[in-house]
Design an enzyme around this catalytic site. Structure first.
Site: not given
Length: 321
Positions: A104, A300
Site C-alpha cells: 500500500d 487489498h
C-alpha cells in the site's frame, strides 16, 4: 509442537524522530514497510519464514503511526521525509544496503527509495501498489476529474474531518475497513468514495463475521496500537500527494533499476486506479523486474490475506539477489 518465535521490539533514532521497529533474525537486511491504516503488525506472517531463511527482518511503524513519533506539521510527511526515514533506518541498523518491500503506501516509499538512492537498495518490491509514471498534472487534480469530489484521497485532504471519523471508534474502523476491502467481500474491488454528506466508512457495513484471514485478536492488536497516535499521521501522508508530485519533478521519467518484484490481487481496489494492461507495461519503469505475482481472489491486504504465496514469492526473490 514447534514454538513460533516472536519479533523483538525497540526504538531507534531516525531522521529526527524516534521510530518503533519490530525485528527478527540475522543476516542481510530486509525492510518491510506497511501501508494505511496498518502498522508493523501487518507483516506478522512474514517475520518467521524470512528470519528462518537467514534474513534480518525489520518492520517499522512508519512516521506518524503506532509507536513512532507523529510530527505535528503536515508538510513533515512528504516523500522526502519518508524516503529519508528509510535511509536513516538502514544506517541506524548499521547496514550499508537493504532490500525494501512495501505494501500500500509503503510501496511508493519503497519505489521512491530505490529510485532516489539506488546505492542503498539491493532489491525492491511493492505489494498492491505499482510504480506509477509522474503525470502531467497533480495527482489529486487527475483523481477529481476521474473519480469525483467524493474520492477517498480527496475526502482525506481536509485536516480533522477524516481524522474525527476514523478515530471515533477505532475498533469499528478496523473491522469495517479490513473486511470491506478484503478479497472475500463482494464489493472489495469498488473505488472507495465518500457520499455527499457522508464519510469514508459510510459505504462500509459493520461485518457480522470477519474474513477468514482476520481474527478479533488481530483487530485488538491494531486497536491497541492506534490508541497512541490515531489516524492523523497516516492521513497526513495523503495530504502530501500533490506536494510529492511537485517535489519529484527532478525524477521525471527516471527508471527504478534495482531488481524488482510486484505482487497484486485481482480483487484489490487499487487495480481500478491503473490501465488494464499495467502489469504488462511494468518493465518500462522496472527494467530489473524479476517477479510478478497476480493472486486470484486476493483483495487489498495482500500479505495478510495470502501469506503463504507472498512468503514463497519473497523467499524466491530474495534468494535470487
Amino acid at each position: 509442537m514447534r514454538r513460533t518465535a516472536l519479533p523483538q521490539h525497540r526504538e531507534v533514532s531516525v531522521n529526527g524522530i524516534t521510530m518503533h521497529i519490530a525485528e527478527q533474525g540475522e543476516g542481510p537486511l530486509v525492510l518491510l514497510l506497511h501501508g494505511f491504516p496498518e502498522s508493523w503488525y501487518s507483516w506478522r506472517h512474514q517475520f518467521q519464514p524470512l528470519a528462518e531463511a537467514g534474513y534480518h527482518v525489520v518492520a517499522p511503524d512508519q512516521r506518524g503511526y503506532g509507536g513512532t513519533d507523529q510530527p505535528s506539521n503536515v508538510d513533515e510527511y512528504s516523500i522526502f521525509h519518508l524516503v529519508g526515514d528509510v535511509v536513516g533506518l538502514i544506517h541506524a541498523l548499521g547496514e550499508r544496503q537493504a532490500v525494501v518491500i512495501g505494501h500500500d503506501w509503503g510501496a511508493p516509499v519503497a519505489w521512491n527509495t530505490a529510485m532516489m538512492r539506488p546505492d542503498l537498495i539491493r532489491g525492491v518490491g511493492g505489494l498492491s501498489v505499482a510504480p506509477a509514471p509522474r503525470g502531467p498534472v497533480p495527482p489529486l487534480v487527475a483523481a477529481r476529474q476521474r473519480f469525483g469530489d467524493g474520492f477517498y484521497q480527496i475526502y482525506f485532504q481536509e485536516p480533522g474531518v477524516a481524522d474525527a471519523e476514523l478515530n471515533q471508534d477505532i475498533r469499528s474502523t478496523f473491522r469495517k475497513t479490513l473486511a470491506a476491502t478484503s478479497g472475500e467481500s463482494a464489493g472489495s474491488a469498488a473505488t472507495p468514495t465518500a457520499p455527499a454528506g457522508g464519510g469514508f466508512l459510510s459505504a462500509m457495513p459493520e461485518p457480522e463475521e470477519l474474513p477468514s484471514w482476520l481474527t478479533e485478536a488481530d483487530i485488538d492488536a491494531y486497536t491497541e496500537q492506534y490508541q497512541r497516535n490515531g489516524f492523523t499521521g497516516g492521513l497526513n501522508w495523503y495530504r502530501n500527494i500533490d506536494r510529492n508530485w511537485a517535489l519529484t519533478a527532478p525524477w521525471q521519467g527516471a527508471p527504478i533499476t534495482a531488481p524488482a518484484l510486484h505482487i497484486t490481487g485481482d480483487r484489490d481496489l487499487v487495480r481500478g486506479f491503473y490501465p488494464p494492461d499495467y502489469l504488462e507495461r511494468l518493465p518500462e519503469q522496472l527494467p530489473g523486474l524479476r517477479t510478478v505475482l497476480d493472486l486470484p481472489g486476493c483483495g487489498h491486504w495482500t500479505q495478510q490475506e495470502r501469506p503463504d504465496e507472498v512468503n514463497q514469492a519473497l523467499l524466491e526473490f530474495l534468494a535470487g539477489l
